[in-house]
Design a protein around this motif. Structure first.
Motif, PDB file in Angstrom:
ATOM      1  N   ILE A 368       9.760 -16.896 -57.318  1.00 20.22           N
ATOM      2  CA  ILE A 368      10.261 -15.883 -56.372  1.00 20.22           C
ATOM      3  C   ILE A 368      11.348 -16.478 -55.493  1.00 20.22           C
ATOM      4  O   ILE A 368      12.378 -15.839 -55.210  1.00 20.22           O
ATOM      5  CB  ILE A 368       9.091 -15.351 -55.530  1.00 20.22           C
ATOM      6  CG1 ILE A 368       8.102 -14.590 -56.435  1.00 20.22           C
ATOM      7  CG2 ILE A 368       9.588 -14.445 -54.415  1.00 20.22           C
ATOM      8  CD1 ILE A 368       6.821 -14.200 -55.739  1.00 20.22           C
ATOM      9  N   SER A 369      11.140 -17.710 -55.047  1.00 16.91           N
ATOM     10  CA  SER A 369      12.167 -18.375 -54.229  1.00 16.91           C
ATOM     11  C   SER A 369      13.454 -18.581 -55.024  1.00 16.91           C
ATOM     12  O   SER A 369      14.563 -18.432 -54.476  1.00 16.91           O
ATOM     13  CB  SER A 369      11.628 -19.717 -53.730  1.00 16.91           C
ATOM     14  OG  SER A 369      12.594 -20.410 -52.999  1.00 16.91           O
ATOM     15  N   GLY A 388      10.096  -4.661 -56.867  1.00 18.50           N
ATOM     16  CA  GLY A 388       9.084  -4.386 -57.879  1.00 18.50           C
ATOM     17  C   GLY A 388       7.870  -5.293 -57.744  1.00 18.50           C
ATOM     18  O   GLY A 388       6.727  -4.868 -57.990  1.00 18.50           O
ATOM     19  N   LEU A 389       8.069  -6.545 -57.326  1.00 19.58           N
ATOM     20  CA  LEU A 389       6.950  -7.471 -57.140  1.00 19.58           C
ATOM     21  C   LEU A 389       6.067  -7.056 -55.973  1.00 19.58           C
ATOM     22  O   LEU A 389       4.861  -7.330 -55.971  1.00 19.58           O
ATOM     23  CB  LEU A 389       7.477  -8.893 -56.925  1.00 19.58           C
ATOM     24  CG  LEU A 389       8.167  -9.544 -58.123  1.00 19.58           C
ATOM     25  CD1 LEU A 389       8.780 -10.876 -57.720  1.00 19.58           C
ATOM     26  CD2 LEU A 389       7.183  -9.754 -59.269  1.00 19.58           C
ATOM     27  N   THR A 398       3.173 -11.182 -52.431  1.00 19.79           N
ATOM     28  CA  THR A 398       3.761 -10.424 -51.316  1.00 19.79           C
ATOM     29  C   THR A 398       4.282 -11.360 -50.239  1.00 19.79           C
ATOM     30  O   THR A 398       5.370 -11.161 -49.691  1.00 19.79           O
ATOM     31  CB  THR A 398       2.712  -9.468 -50.731  1.00 19.79           C
ATOM     32  OG1 THR A 398       2.244  -8.598 -51.760  1.00 19.79           O
ATOM     33  CG2 THR A 398       3.300  -8.647 -49.600  1.00 19.79           C
ATOM     34  N   SER A 399       3.503 -12.397 -49.915  1.00 17.34           N
ATOM     35  CA  SER A 399       3.942 -13.345 -48.892  1.00 17.34           C
ATOM     36  C   SER A 399       5.229 -14.045 -49.295  1.00 17.34           C
ATOM     37  O   SER A 399       6.164 -14.159 -48.496  1.00 17.34           O
ATOM     38  CB  SER A 399       2.835 -14.375 -48.652  1.00 17.34           C
ATOM     39  OG  SER A 399       3.259 -15.370 -47.755  1.00 17.34           O
ATOM     40  N   SER A 421      13.455  -0.801 -45.815  1.00 11.90           N
ATOM     41  CA  SER A 421      12.718   0.326 -46.402  1.00 11.90           C
ATOM     42  C   SER A 421      11.644  -0.147 -47.372  1.00 11.90           C
ATOM     43  O   SER A 421      10.617   0.510 -47.546  1.00 11.90           O
ATOM     44  CB  SER A 421      13.699   1.259 -47.119  1.00 11.90           C
ATOM     45  OG  SER A 421      14.380   0.566 -48.157  1.00 11.90           O
ATOM     46  N   ALA A 422      11.859  -1.302 -48.001  1.00  6.43           N
ATOM     47  CA  ALA A 422      10.889  -1.799 -48.983  1.00  6.43           C
ATOM     48  C   ALA A 422       9.686  -2.457 -48.326  1.00  6.43           C
ATOM     49  O   ALA A 422       8.609  -2.515 -48.926  1.00  6.43           O
ATOM     50  CB  ALA A 422      11.573  -2.795 -49.921  1.00  6.43           C
ATOM     51  N   LEU A 423       9.837  -2.956 -47.106  1.00  3.21           N
ATOM     52  CA  LEU A 423       8.761  -3.719 -46.475  1.00  3.21           C
ATOM     53  C   LEU A 423       7.730  -2.846 -45.776  1.00  3.21           C
ATOM     54  O   LEU A 423       6.708  -3.367 -45.320  1.00  3.21           O
ATOM     55  CB  LEU A 423       9.350  -4.714 -45.465  1.00  3.21           C
ATOM     56  CG  LEU A 423      10.104  -5.901 -46.060  1.00  3.21           C
ATOM     57  CD1 LEU A 423      10.648  -6.780 -44.955  1.00  3.21           C
ATOM     58  CD2 LEU A 423       9.198  -6.711 -46.972  1.00  3.21           C
TER      59      LEU A 423
END
Length: 708
Positions: A368-369, A388-389, A398-399, A421-423
């Motif tokens: 992810i990073s 999407g994740l 999520t973290s 908006s995604a968070l």
């Protein structure tokens, strides 16, 4: 671990080694010595056989000598006086016609590592430097380095240094390399061995004669030499050209390092050298050795920082295999980030997306990073994957996504609208402190764009008392103030509550007050909690179940003998205590540094748990063991006591409004549980024991009151 019967075995071996009949039979004598070495390798103390083993080294049997020398080098430090007896035998062996015996004697003379024996070793080592056998010269050269390490403050003998410099031209390449290493050790304070033009050319011309280790050492030392002309420089580079594509990675890496050092002023030559090593480096990445693969990946990563896109055409070679260890996968992902371009970005992102759901959380977070780092150049594609994740609703994913989005917004502010908006709604999945801090930063920095920002902050503020991370608390305070500046009407009340909490709860009191709400329960009353941890508690040192049982049984015996041990029984009242979730009880006690060792399932009778803790009351620390026991339900207890049996029967028949003399119903009386608490403490400290009992009472009362 020592074996049983060691003393008898050592005595038997001593008799065997001293037996003339055994000594006369070479095979039996060697077998007895071999048994001594086996016992020594198993950890048995056989130092008492030192004198017998010293006598055994006077033999012509090379195998027996090797076995005896292994023993003597292991126990020489324990018997420095008897070691003097060995020196005479070793000095005699240094003049043996067999070069194997001479080299063996020299090696073990220096391996004794006794400062008092240095004067006896110098003469044989000097003679060994001029020995006709190469194996003896190899050992003698390294022996001088060992002597120097044994006495580092002594003055260096100039004649020995000159002789070692002369041995750089020895016909044996191993002697030459050993001389380089010995001079490096002896002349460490002076900067190591000096490399001039004749020595440098001599080493380069003999480079092919050395083994892999020798070539690496020579190439490393040659980096100190600077050619005097361009012609000399290109001659050296021509000699090194074939080593750039060596099948041995250590030689290739050392050659590349020397190549780049010599051609630092010639960028075109350096770039050509880097292109030449692509093949060997990629081959090393497919090595069967994990260590070799990791080292090759580190070299490639460093090269890509100097020459971006150097291996862009070979990016598929850095895709991760399923069975590869996590540290290699993470390094490969770092290399893939360096190789991204317009042509391969789609395929690399698809590959990294697969790694985001890896069973190893570290690998998933690293993937992810890596996507976030690529997002600095391809933000739209990466944001689509990250959003999407978030839909997977997995805590560690999520973290990592929230933290990656925060880092991405710092670099690419144009992504803030999409990210905000995604968070929304992801706070329910976050559990770790790093993810919470990232989310709180978003709410503070872009709270005017997140419609639910005040409500999300309010949830954090209402549960701030159960938060254990100082970083989350600081970020929460910062975010609340920043949100108040842009949305004061919605934030004023909650900010006031947060400031009241911060002012009313200084840092030192927060560290000592017990907090139960982190297990999902409201805080206990402040006055009760304030008296529940006067003496600080500790979980360490930990106790195993076996140690707990032994101390519990011993406690009963010590209490009868009236030693420095106290055993005390108390009764606590707590409604619905048997319905408390074991997980909630264990978590609450863990917050207060009380370890739960064993407990029964909820609603089981008898209900019992065992706990322990350490109280740190100056000037000593005490250990407290406790058993909490409930045996009968409330209604049955009332009937057993002979009190209000009619009311208990009425309760059993469903007449809920039957009352006792005090006005409480039968069901309310039945829900009251009397818990027997048995405390055992060593050494005795009555005040600390009362504090532990107060903590247990507070926890039971708070948990049972919140149980339906």
């Amino acid at each position: 671990m020592p074996y049983l019967g060691n003393e008898d075995m050592v005595k038997d071996l001593r008799r065997a080694l001293s037996n003339p009949h055994v000594q006369s039979d070479h095979l039996r004598y060697r077998n007895a010595i071999l048994k001594v070495i086996k016992l020594m390798s198993q950890g048995v103390d056989v130092s008492n056989l030192f004198s017998e083993m010293v006598k055994a080294c006077a033999t012509v049997d090379v195998v027996q000598k090797k076995l005896v020398y292994v023993f003597l080098c292991s126990y020489a430090a324990l018997n420095p006086e008897l070691s003097l007896l060995v020196i005479n035998t070793l000095r005699k062996d240094c003049q043996d016609p067999n070069p194997m015996v001479r080299s063996l004697a020299l090696r073990n003379m220096t391996n004794l590592r006794l400062p008092g024996l240095v004067e006896y070793v110098e003469q044989p080592l000097s003679a060994g430097l001029r020995d006709r056998a190469a194996c003896v010269r190899r050992v003698a050269v390294l022996g001088w380095a060992k002597l120097h390490n044994l006495q580092p403050n002594s003055e260096t003998d100039a004649s020995v240094v000159n002789e070692l410099y002369g041995l750089l031209r020895d016909p044996d390449p191993i002697v030459m390399v050993n001389c380089l290493r010995a001079l490096e050790e002896i002349l460490k304070e002076e900067g190591g061995v000096t490399i001039n033009k004749p020595i440098a050319h001599h080493l380069l011309n003999r480079l092919k004669e050395c083994d892999v280790w020798g070539q690496s050492e020579v190439l490393k030392i040659l980096q100190r030499y600077q050619p005097h002309s361009d012609d000399e420089l290109f001659d050296i580079l021509s000699l090194l050209d074939s080593s750039l594509v060596s099948p041995h990675p250590p030689v290739m890496a050392a050659t590349l390092s020397l190549f780049l050092s010599l051609s630092s002023a010639l960028p075109a030559v350096s770039l050509a050298a880097l292109e030449r090593v692509q093949g060997p480096l990629l081959a090393a990445c497919g090595s069967a050795s994990r260590e070799m693969r990791f080292t090759a990946l580190c070299h490639i990563q460093l090269l890509l920082r100097s020459v971006p896109g150097l291996m862009g055409a070979h990016y598929k070679r850095f895709f991760c295999g399923y069975a590869e260890p996590a540290f290699i996968k993470q390094r490969k992902m770092q290399v893939l980030v360096e190789l991204v371009n317009d042509e391969n970005v789609a395929m690399i992102l698809d590959e990294l997306k697969e790694y985001c759901t890896d069973v190893n959380t570290d690998t998933a977070q690293a993937a992810i990073s890596a996507i976030g780092r690529i997002g600095r150049s391809y933000s739209d594609r990466c944001l689509k994957i990250l959003i999407g994740l978030l839909g997977l609703k997995q805590e560690h994913i999520t973290s990592a996504v929230v933290q990656t989005m925060r880092d991405l917004v710092w670099v690419c502010p144009q992504c803030s609208e999409t990210v905000c908006s995604a968070l929304e709604g992801c706070e329910e999945t976050l559990q770790d402190s790093q993810g919470k801090q990232a989310l709180l930063w978003f709410l503070g920095a872009y709270g005017d764009r997140v419609s639910s920002a005040p409500y999300t902050l309010e949830v954090f503020i209402d549960t701030v008392r159960c938060e254990t991370s100082p970083g989350v608390k600081m970020e929460l305070l910062t975010a609340s103030v920043r949100l108040f500046l842009c949305r004061p009407a919605e934030t004023q009340d909650m900010l006031g509550r947060l400031l009241h909490y911060c002012i009313d709860s200084p840092a030192d009191s927060l560290a000592t007050k017990p907090r139960l709400s982190s297990v999902g329960l409201p805080d206990a009353p402040a006055d009760t909690l304030a008296t529940s941890a006067v003496v600080p508690l500790s979980l360490f040192p930990t106790l195993s179940p076996q140690e707990f049982e032994r101390l519990w049984v011993q406690g009963a015996e010590h209490a009868e003998e009236k030693l420095d041990f106290v055993c005390r029984t108390e009764h606590l009242q707590g409604p619905n205590v048997t319905r408390v979730s074991p997980q909630s009880l264990q978590a609450a006690l863990q917050l207060l540094n009380i370890h739960t060792l064993a407990f029964t399932p909820p609603r089981a009778l008898p209900w019992r748990i065992y706990v322990y803790t350490h109280t740190a009351a100056p000037p000593r620390t005490t250990l407290v063991l406790a058993e909490l026991l409930y045996q009968e339900a409330g209604a049955h207890a009332a009937a057993a006591d002979g009190e209000d049996t009619d009311d208990a029967a009425a309760l059993a028949d469903g007449e809920e409004e039957a009352t006792f003399g005090g006005g409480e119903t039968a069901r309310e009386r039945a829900d009251v549980k009397e818990i027997q608490v048995t405390l055992k403490q060593r050494p005795r400290d009555d005040n600390a024991l009362k504090d532990v009992l107060s903590v247990l009472a507070t926890v039971l009362h708070t948990l049972s009151c919140q149980t339906p």
